[in-house]
Design an enzyme around this catalytic site. Structure first.
Site, mmCIF file in Angstrom:
data_model
loop_
_atom_site.group_PDB
_atom_site.id
_atom_site.type_symbol
_atom_site.label_atom_id
_atom_site.label_comp_id
_atom_site.label_asym_id
_atom_site.label_seq_id
_atom_site.Cartn_x
_atom_site.Cartn_y
_atom_site.Cartn_z
ATOM 1 N N LYS A 1 72.931 -21.543 -35.299
ATOM 2 C CA LYS A 1 72.535 -21.528 -33.892
ATOM 3 C C LYS A 1 71.058 -21.880 -33.772
ATOM 4 O O LYS A 1 70.237 -21.464 -34.601
ATOM 5 C CB LYS A 1 72.770 -20.146 -33.275
ATOM 6 C CG LYS A 1 72.291 -20.022 -31.826
ATOM 7 C CD LYS A 1 72.494 -18.622 -31.273
ATOM 8 C CE LYS A 1 71.953 -18.518 -29.852
ATOM 9 N NZ LYS A 1 72.122 -17.163 -29.261
ATOM 10 N N GLU B 1 66.599 -8.881 -20.096
ATOM 11 C CA GLU B 1 66.941 -8.532 -21.485
ATOM 12 C C GLU B 1 65.951 -7.554 -22.118
ATOM 13 O O GLU B 1 64.758 -7.844 -22.242
ATOM 14 C CB GLU B 1 67.014 -9.805 -22.335
ATOM 15 C CG GLU B 1 67.525 -9.580 -23.736
ATOM 16 C CD GLU B 1 67.916 -10.865 -24.442
ATOM 17 O OE1 GLU B 1 68.416 -10.771 -25.569
ATOM 18 O OE2 GLU B 1 67.734 -11.958 -23.864
#
Length: 401
Positions: free
Chosen positions: A147, A200
């Protein structure tokens, strides 16, 4: 509503004098944390030495508030900008920013600021080519690189200086996120500020309690209820987004497990909504073996997470440096606070802008994994710009996104 004031310097000027001092603010749904002034600044150094440097700072600066606030950059090799404020106020519960001492008075009252220009850096098609190059790098690595999180930015110029208070007040209309503003340098009346609205939580540490709430996997929200529900359902069912999310959660759990008696995700993966985006999120909570371990230690351990960097971290970080055409600086770093007891609360600095005078740079990023497409990541980053574009009063049709 309960208000608590940290220890104040005996020579703290009256409120009217404080109005022009640099301020820091971190507003969650349950608490507003506000500070004025800069007593002292933490010495520079890489993220790996942050815990040692903060411990030394608190031993040497016992005459001011027992707290450091500020921001960490994306690159762990670069230095954070953390400082001890002159005055601190923490208000529990919901709170109107306009009532915070020294903050409401700083809002603009004149004609609306005119946006002179908005330019994409890089342009969407160039960003798309970087996504394609990232996918090719992952394919060539044969599973070694899983990723990469790639970002892009918008450069904005206005007719006069932006009002940080105005931006914060607009961002705070979305009560589902944490809004923040922090200086990025020593300053009295000017200098760059990092302003944003993040959903977040990187890490929160209080006593032997530790928590993190990573997000990965995103989809645009819509005004129409049917379209909005369809977008949420599509995200929930997306194999690509679930794999991306699982990488982040697994990484954080693996890193925290050796430090904990207990560590779990009691609610499992769930949909998390902000005003502009749907996210996949997993709240992680644990009980530490050693309550004296500092929040800064865990920030150093976790940052940058796969949600803003990639998997594995070192390879993804290197590839980001190759593929991105600009310096992230404090974007995708962290904002928060820590104290001498080792407690602290740190949020990932996404959905943000670096603002200095009449210029600003807005940021948005997206995770690239096998199954991603350039068109899909361009669309995702465009959706993530929405909150900041609205706060700046920029028409999305002319934003270049």
């Amino acid at each position: 509503m309960a208000t608590s004031l940290a220890r104040l310097d005996r020579n703290t000027p009256p409120q009217s004098a404080n109005a022009k001092k640099p301020f820091y603010i971190l507003k969650t749904s349950g608490e507003t944390f506000f500070s004025l002034g800069q007593n002292a600044v933490l010495e520079e150094g890489p993220l790996s030495t942050l815990s040692d440097r903060t411990a030394r700072f608190f031993r040497q600066h016992q005459d001011g508030p027992d707290i450091l606030v500020g921001a960490l950059p994306f690159d762990p090799a670069r230095s954070a900008f953390l400082f001890q404020p002159t005055r601190v106020m923490r208000v529990q519960g919901k709170h109107n920013l306009g009532h915070v001492p020294g903050f409401g008075a700083s809002r603009s009252t004149g004609e609306p600021n005119r946006i002179l220009s908005v330019s994409a850096d890089p342009a969407p098609d160039v960003f798309g080519k970087s996504v394609l190059a990232g996918l090719e790098a992952m394919a060539a690595s044969q599973g070694g690189l899983q990723k990469i999180v790639l970002s892009r930015s918008l450069k904005v110029f206005a007719s006069r200086d932006f009002s940080i208070a105005d931006l914060m007040s607009k961002l705070a209309l979305d009560e589902s996120i944490t809004v923040f503003a922090t200086p990025l340098c020593r300053q009295e009346t000017g200098g760059a500020m990092l302003v944003g609205a993040t959903p977040e939580l990187l890490v929160e540490k209080r006593g032997n309690h530790i928590a993190s709430h990573p997000l990965a996997g995103s989809a645009k929200r819509y005004a129409d209820d049917v379209d909005d529900r369809r977008s949420a359902d599509s995200l929930w069912a997306s194999d690509k987004d679930r794999r991306e999310h699982a990488m982040v959660v697994e990484s954080i759990m693996d890193l925290l497990t050796p430090y904990c008696f207990e560590l779990s995700a009691p609610e499992g993966m769930a949909l998390r909504a902000t005003a502009s985006m749907w996210h996949l999120g997993t709240k992680i909570v644990g009980r530490l073996k050693d309550a004296s371990a500092s929040s800064e230690h865990f920030v150093s351990l976790l940052h940058p997470t796969p949600a803003v960097c990639g998997v594995p971290r070192a390879a993804a970080h290197s590839k980001i440096g190759e593929l991105e055409t600009y310096d992230r600086d404090f974007y995708a770093g962290a904002v928060g606070w820590c104290d001498s007891a080792g407690d602290g609360r740190w949020f990932v600095s996404i959905r943000c802008a670096e603002v200095e005078g009449a210029k600003a740079r807005l940021y948005a990023g997206a995770g690239v994994v096998p199954g991603s497409t350039p068109q899909g990541e361009i669309a995702e980053t465009a959706a993530k710009f929405r909150a900041m574009l609205d706060a700046f009063g920029i028409d999305r049709d002319r934003s270049g996104i």
